[in-house]
Design a protein around this motif. Sequence first.
Motif, mmCIF file in Angstrom:
data_model
loop_
_atom_site.group_PDB
_atom_site.id
_atom_site.type_symbol
_atom_site.label_atom_id
_atom_site.label_comp_id
_atom_site.label_asym_id
_atom_site.label_seq_id
_atom_site.Cartn_x
_atom_site.Cartn_y
_atom_site.Cartn_z
ATOM 1 N N ASP A 36 20.801 38.612 5.349
ATOM 2 C CA ASP A 36 21.799 38.181 6.325
ATOM 3 C C ASP A 36 21.839 39.081 7.560
ATOM 4 N N LYS A 37 21.050 40.158 7.547
ATOM 5 C CA LYS A 37 20.982 41.052 8.709
ATOM 6 C C LYS A 37 19.585 41.078 9.322
ATOM 7 N N PHE A 38 18.720 40.181 8.870
ATOM 8 C CA PHE A 38 17.329 40.191 9.330
ATOM 9 C C PHE A 38 17.202 39.363 10.599
ATOM 10 N N PHE A 39 16.545 39.914 11.607
ATOM 11 C CA PHE A 39 16.421 39.227 12.886
ATOM 12 C C PHE A 39 15.571 37.964 12.754
ATOM 13 N N SER A 40 15.738 37.043 13.681
ATOM 14 C CA SER A 40 14.869 35.869 13.742
ATOM 15 C C SER A 40 14.737 35.427 15.194
ATOM 16 N N ILE A 41 13.586 34.851 15.487
ATOM 17 C CA ILE A 41 13.269 34.352 16.824
ATOM 18 C C ILE A 41 12.974 32.862 16.719
ATOM 19 N N ALA A 42 13.519 32.071 17.640
ATOM 20 C CA ALA A 42 13.226 30.639 17.703
ATOM 21 C C ALA A 42 12.611 30.337 19.065
ATOM 22 N N HIS A 43 11.359 29.919 19.075
ATOM 23 C CA HIS A 43 10.696 29.612 20.342
ATOM 24 C C HIS A 43 11.094 28.240 20.856
ATOM 25 N N PHE A 44 11.410 27.335 19.944
ATOM 26 C CA PHE A 44 11.902 26.006 20.303
ATOM 27 C C PHE A 44 13.224 25.794 19.565
#
Length: 384
Positions: free
Chosen positions: A71-79
Motif C-alpha cells: 500500500d506504500k509502493f509507488f506506481s506510474i501510469a503512462h495512459f
Amino acid sequence: MPHLQRRELIQGSAALAAIAAFHASRAYSFPTRSGEEVVKWTDQLPPNPVPEVIKNQLVWEDLDSWVTPNDKFFSIAHFNRPVIDESAWKLEIGGLVKKPMALTLADIKARLRQEVTFTVECSGNTGLPFFNGGIGNARWAGTPLAPILKEAGVLDSGIEVVFWAADEGEIKRADDVTFKQNFARSMSLADAMDPKNILCYEMNGTTLPPDNGFPVRLIAPGWYGVANAKWLKRIEVRDQRFENRFMGRDYVTLREEDHNGETVWVETSVGRARLKSAPARVTHIGSDYRIVGAAWGAPIDRVEVKIDDGPWMQATVDGTEEAEFAWKMWSLDWPKPSTGEHTVTSRAIDKSGNIQPAMSDPWIAKKHTYWESNGQVTRRIQVS
C-alpha cells in the motif's frame, strides 16, 4: 514422501516453519534504534502536479523496512489504469513462434514458481523537482518467462520480444498523425531469455495489486521500472528492433559526449538500472544523530557519506540481506552535530569499483534529459 515417518514429518514441518519465520524476520530488517526520533528534511518536495500519473511516492523519512509494503509502493501510469477481469483475461504468446499460446492466470500459476527480491526504480526518479520517491523494494513471485518462450518455439528470424500492456492512450505525432496505442516495451531475445525474468502475479506474498500490474506483469531484475511492463496482454516475437513512443521517442536519454575534442550528441533508450544511493532519513536520540539511507542498481561494495563540505566517511552497510537485485541499507553515526543547517550527500561504490557520479560529473552535467538521473543525492537538514 511415503517412506517418512510421522515424527520425521512433524520435525520437518517445524524446521520449515522456523526457516520461514527466520526469512520473514530478515526481510523486514532495518537499521533502527529504540527511542529514536526522525528529523524531517528541510528540502521537502513541491506538490506533485501529476497525481494521476505518479502514485504513492516513497516518503524517505518514513522508510522503516527493507521491503516496501504494497500500500506504500509507488506506481506510474503512462495512459489509463485498466481494470481487468481475471476470468476473461488471457496472455497471448505470438508473433514469430511455432506454437502460439494463450495462457490464463491459472495456467501461469500452475507452472514453476520463482521468487526474486528486486528494488524497482523509475528511470525519472530524482530527475524532476517534485519526484524523488519513485522507488520501492518488494518480493515478486511468478513463473520464469524463458521456458514459455522455449515452449512456444521462437523462429530463427525472431530477434526482439515486445511486451504489450492493456493500458492505452492517444498518441499525436509531430506530423499530426493521431492514433491509439497500448503501452509497450521491448528487449532483445537474448535479454528476454534471461532466467531471472518472471511473469509476476504476486507481490510481497499477496495478489499483485491493480496499480502494480494485476493480473500479470513482467519483472526483469536489474532493469529500470519502465522495462517491467504492467498489465500484460500479449508477448510478441518480432524480426526487427521495436521502436515506439516508449522505446524511441520517450524514455530516451540525451547526452553530450566528447570524441577527440568534438561534441557528439548521443541518444540512448533507457534500459538497465544504474548505480545509485540516497540518504533516507536522519534520526536522533538526544544529541546523538544517525543518518540512514539505501543503495541499489549494482552489487554494492560500500557507501560513503559527506556532511557539508567535509571528507567522505564510510557508512556501515547492512549485511543481513544478500538479495542480488535489492537495495542495501546503510547507516552512519553522527554524534553531536553543530546547531544549524547541514547538507548530507551519499555516494555508492559497486564491486567493480564504479563510483556513483557527482552532479558535476560530465556523465550527469552533460545529460539533457531527466531520465537515468543517478547523480549523488544531497539533502538538507536543520539541527536545533
